[in-house]
Design an enzyme around this catalytic site. Structure first.
Site, PDB file in Angstrom:
ATOM      1  N   CYS B  88       0.696  -1.103   0.020  1.00 24.42           N
ATOM      2  CA  CYS B  88      -0.003  -0.027  -0.067  1.00 24.42           C
ATOM      3  C   CYS B  88       0.946   1.357   0.049  1.00 24.42           C
ATOM      4  O   CYS B  88       0.129   2.388  -0.053  1.00 24.42           O
ATOM      5  CB  CYS B  88      -0.767  -0.169   1.129  1.00 24.42           C
ATOM      6  SG  CYS B  88      -2.336  -1.219   0.973  1.00 24.42           S
ATOM      7  N   HIS B 344      -9.481   3.832  -2.353  1.00 28.57           N
ATOM      8  CA  HIS B 344      -8.084   3.127  -2.080  1.00 28.57           C
ATOM      9  C   HIS B 344      -7.864   2.247  -3.182  1.00 28.57           C
ATOM     10  O   HIS B 344      -7.666   1.122  -3.004  1.00 28.57           O
ATOM     11  CB  HIS B 344      -8.045   2.267  -0.648  1.00 28.57           C
ATOM     12  CG  HIS B 344      -6.970   1.583  -0.462  1.00 28.57           C
ATOM     13  ND1 HIS B 344      -5.722   2.267  -0.785  1.00 28.57           N
ATOM     14  CD2 HIS B 344      -6.340   0.661   0.493  1.00 28.57           C
ATOM     15  CE1 HIS B 344      -4.446   1.718  -0.330  1.00 28.57           C
ATOM     16  NE2 HIS B 344      -5.084   0.583   0.454  1.00 28.57           N
TER      17      HIS B 344
END
Lengths: 483, 400
Positions: B88, B344
């Site tokens: 991430c 996201h």
């Protein structure tokens, strides 16, 4: 008279007990006769248990933490070995962290596999020490009588010539192709023949003859037998056979059918464990196994029986049962009912066998590392110590994690992840002596996990690779008070 | 002796695509969307670019491996393109590559693009993936919410906070981000949600309910960086500059050693301390005007407030409920809606955070503009609390 025999025993019965009424309620619409059988319960594997995992736990319960180095042989009797062609006993040996220089054998082919393994192991014992385990997770067709009867369980014995608790007196075996039931290679379920024919032409003739021969070899008569083990579910068949052999009716051991069902190749051995738990020193036990012939074995308990420390046999497992009333869950755990599990169940679980072989000590034997410089326990074992204040290189010695107590450091109950038994429980597990593993948690109901919950390690199925017919095993954290 | 990255590189253009379930757009469409905005913002052309970095996390499952997806989508003039991946933190890693190249003097102007196309994978959450041939043999088949949920029970136990109280703190995190998301036109989710709805939502992974989880989105974000000198020549008198870029990956301690108690993110603490030192920040609560942190789940944001030294240990729930990190609070967090509402798309997220800090520093925040922001912090946490990569970056103005 020989001085060899049983030196220890252990059992494993899965804690879930499927209520037979739940089976009857679901299926009586197609076969009303099932209603009459809807009494009591049968032991059923969790989704991550099979004959091999139960056998492993039974042997662990038999060893009760004892040194495994004296054992040079391992016999695994079953007709539900998870692999037809992959050495099942070898997986157990690795899970038990036995020496790789071991003679191990899968024994199968009939319901006698348990008693035959025991009898063969005793005959070939010599000066060595041997482990014998029988385990079955028997499949049964939905709506069948077998489904009502079959239960899942395992029993294990350590054999040797020192600290013998039950001396082996004699045995007699008969091979006879009486097809009372069969399961052809590749078939999922048994085909069973008519009960009365099997009784009258099978049990009633074969067992009295073989029993008499075993008694004669031991120089005994039926009246000398204190415990008669006849693993049959049919009422009064066991007492009838006892009578034919001159054995007192009180000597007939309960068959545990009401509590756990009939556990196939494990059943005679399970009843022997139960008998040893009840026996006094100096008592004689006759064990019968039946399946296209018979095995009859006679033992005599010794004074050492009382000296054997407490271990997990049948009694503790019978008391530890938890009722299961969801029949469809049983069918799903049995992989009979294919539920829609969603896209996450499509994950490809292909195993890199070369990785597995290289890491077999970690995965099957649950060996971690212990830093010889700082003492830190760590899993997996690695080249550099994980202790931030140590970081020593090439210092880690083998350290087995399987028998170390642990507790929950963090956890979740995950409804998103695929699990055959949702919610999927996993978390960080902290070992009391040191070490942390992020691992799967099994055998807990939803909603009971807490930080600090006490755990023990159990050998279970990690996942299935249905595309390639493979299953993987690893260790999981289970309730510390699991039997 | 390394002197750090502070004020060595300026950001002169940024772009961000609309985030969301972009059924209309492929990865190349998303990359063009953010890139076009960035290059227009910088006032340069494609031929001014010397090098490029592309961040994408999932490879075969969406965008594709290597430099090629970016080079082909933008028809770049055969300049060097490097694909980076660091879970991430991927978007921030693309930016770090471009920033370091400029700082090294290897190129004058560099491009960083992050992109992810999650909604073509067929999953509701993140797709299943292998963790490696050995790890798959023993690690749980965990999900992202299940892995981050681990923080909650450990945090509650450590600080002796009843789970209901922790749940309220977590719910406020999500409530606040939904409030902010409404003022964020490119955000995936742009509606407010009541506290009760958050608290009563279906359980995903105990104790995380539906609203404790961020959106799974498609999107792209881009940045163009150069030296402060070139930026000034181009008319940027007081350009946005990079004050710190730090990265801390786990080394196995959280996975295997009992010194970690499971209630915080160890790598964030390390990366934050280094970043504050690099940027010369001594009092984060006073000096950091805004944060965009990795709120993949509400509990992550909650514990990260402590890991970033914005709350004292054990005080995050109180600070959150007191509104310290709300839009009007001392240190607004996720003023654009955060991962929770902006969305996201993994490879884009780090750059999306930088985009918002850049937007605020340049006073372009519109109705969500924060007053008096001199420095903003971005934070990514890639992986799971047990095993992760944390990046902490600080952006500010050159002369501040």
């Amino acid at each position: 008279m020989s001085d060899i025999g049983i030196t220890s025993f252990g059992a494993y019965i899965p804690k879930k007990r499927l209520n037979r009424k739940a089976i009857a309620d679901a299926n009586a619409w197609m076969n009303g006769a099932l209603r009459g059988m809807g009494k009591g319960s049968k032991a059923m594997c969790n989704w991550d248990e099979d004959a091999l995992t139960m056998a492993t736990e039974a042997v662990r319960n038999c060893l009760a933490g004892a040194d495994t180095s004296p054992y040079g042989k391992l016999y695994f009797g079953s007709t539900t070995h998870p692999f037809v062609d992959r050495h099942n006993a070898g997986i157990i040996a690795a899970a038990l962290n036995l020496s790789e220089d071991i003679r191990s054998l899968d024994v199968g082919g009939s319901q006698r596999a348990g008693t035959s393994a025991l009898s063969e192991a005793l005959d070939g014992l010599g000066d060595g020490n041997t482990l014998v385990v029988a385990s079955d997770a028997r499949p049964a067709k939905p709506g069948s009588v077998q489904e009502m009867q079959f239960g899942d369980a395992a029993a294990a014995f350590a054999l040797g010539s020192e600290h013998v608790i039950a001396r082996f007196l004699s045995s007699h075996s008969v091979a006879l192709d009486l097809v009372d039931h069969y399961r052809a290679a590749g078939e999922d379920f048994d085909y069973a023949l008519e009960d009365r024919w099997i009784k009258e032409m099978g049990y009633d003739i074969i067992i009295p003859e073989a029993g008499a021969k075993a008694l004669e070899k031991a120089g005994l008569t039926g009246a000398d037998i204190d415990h008669f083990i006849m693993p049959v579910r049919q009422r009064r068949l066991d007492t009838g056979l006892a009578k034919k052999l001159g054995i007192a009716a009180e000597a007939v051991r309960p068959n545990m059918n009401p509590e756990i069902g009939e556990a196939g190749t494990a059943h005679a051995l399970l009843m022997l464990v139960d008998a040893l738990e009840a026996a006094e020193p100096g008592q004689k036990i006759m064990v019968v196994g039946f399946g296209q012939g018979t095995d009859v074995l006679i033992f005599e308990t010794t004074e050492a029986l009382k000296a054997l420390g407490a271990r997990r046999g049948v009694k503790v497992h019978l008391e530890a049962g938890v009722e299961e009333n969801i029949y469809t869950r049983y069918l799903s755990f049995r992989r009979i009912l294919p539920y829609e599990w969603g896209i996450r169940a499509e994950r490809d679980n292909r195993t890199a066998q070369s990785t597995f072989f290289r890491k077999r000590d970690s995965i099957t034997s649950f060996i971690g590392g212990k830093c010889s410089q700082c003492g830190t326990l760590q899993f997996p074992k690695s080249r550099v110590c994980v202790n931030p204040n140590c970081q020593a290189i090439e210092t880690q010695e083998d350290h087995p994690f399987a028998d170390m107590p642990a507790s929950i450091k963090t956890f979740t109950e995950d409804n998103l992840a695929y699990s055959p038994s949702p919610p999927y429980q996993y978390g960080n597990v902290a070992f009391k002596e040191g070490g942390n593993i992020y691992m799967e948690i099994t055998d807990f109901d939803p909603g009971v996990l807490e930080i600090g919950t006490e755990l023990k390690m159990v050998f279970r199925i990690k996942d299935f690779d249905d595309k390639r017919g493979f299953r993987r095993y690893f260790w999981k954290a289970a309730p510390a008070d699991n039997a | 002796m390394a002197r750090g990255i502070k004020d060595k590189v300026a950001i002169i253009g940024m772009g961000c695509s609309k985030f969301g379930e972009r059924w209309d757009a492929s990865p190349d469409d998303l990359m063009m969307e953010s890139y076009t905005e960035a290059i227009d913002d910088a006032g340069i052309t494609k031929d001014d670019l010397g090098m490029a970095w592309m961040g994408v996390f999932f490879d075969e499952q969406n965008v594709g491996k290597s430099a090629l997806p970016l080079s082909q989508a933008l028809r770049l003039p055969n300049i060097p393109v490097t694909r980076v991946e660091n879970l991430c933190a991927t978007g921030t890693e693309a930016l770090r590559g471009a920033v370091y190249a400029v700082a090294a003097g290897a190129t004058d102007i560099a491009l960083a693009v992050g992109v992810e196309k999650l909604k073509d994978t067929g999953y509701g959450g993140l797709p299943e993936r292998t963790k490696g041939t050995f790890e798959d043999l023993w690690q749980p088949n965990s999900t992202a919410p299940g892995s981050f949920a681990q923080l909650a029970a450990a945090y509650a136990a450590k600080h002796d906070i009843p789970m209901e109280d922790l749940k309220r703190g977590m719910a406020h995190v999500s409530w606040k981000s939904h409030q902010n998301g409404v003022k964020s036109p490119k955000a995936h989710l742009q509606r407010t949600v009541e506290m009760d709805a958050i608290l009563d939502a279906p359980m995903i992974s105990f104790p995380l309910g539906l609203y404790d989880c961020c959106g799974v989105s498609d999107g792209s974000a881009a940045a163009i960086v150069t030296t402060p000198e070139i930026a000034r020549e181009m008319g940027h008198d007081n350009p946005v500059t990079v004050k710190a870029m730090q990265l801390a990956p786990s080394n196995g301690v959280e996975m295997s050693h009992n010194s970690w108690d499971g209630s915080y993110t160890l790598t964030t603490r390390i990366a934050a301390q280094r970043a504050y030192e690099e940027a010369g920040v001594t009092d984060p609560v006073k000096q950091i005007g805004m944060t965009e942190v990795h709120d993949c789940f509400s509990i992550t944001e909650l514990v990260v407030m402590e890991d970033l030294q914005l709350s004292e240990e054990g005080r995050a729930v109180n600070d959150i409920l007191d509104g310290k990190f709300d839009a009007t609070g001392d240190v607004p967090c996720q003023i654009d809606g955060g991962l929770k509402c902006f969305g996201h798309p993994i490879g884009a997220s780090g750059l999306r955070m930088a985009y918002e800090v850049y937007t605020q520093l340049r006073g372009r925040g519109g109705e969500r503009q924060i007053k008096d922001v001199n420095m903003g912090l971005t934070h990514n946490l890639g992986g799971i609390p047990n095993r992760n990569i944390s990046s902490v970056s600080i952006l500010g103005r050159y002369s501040d």
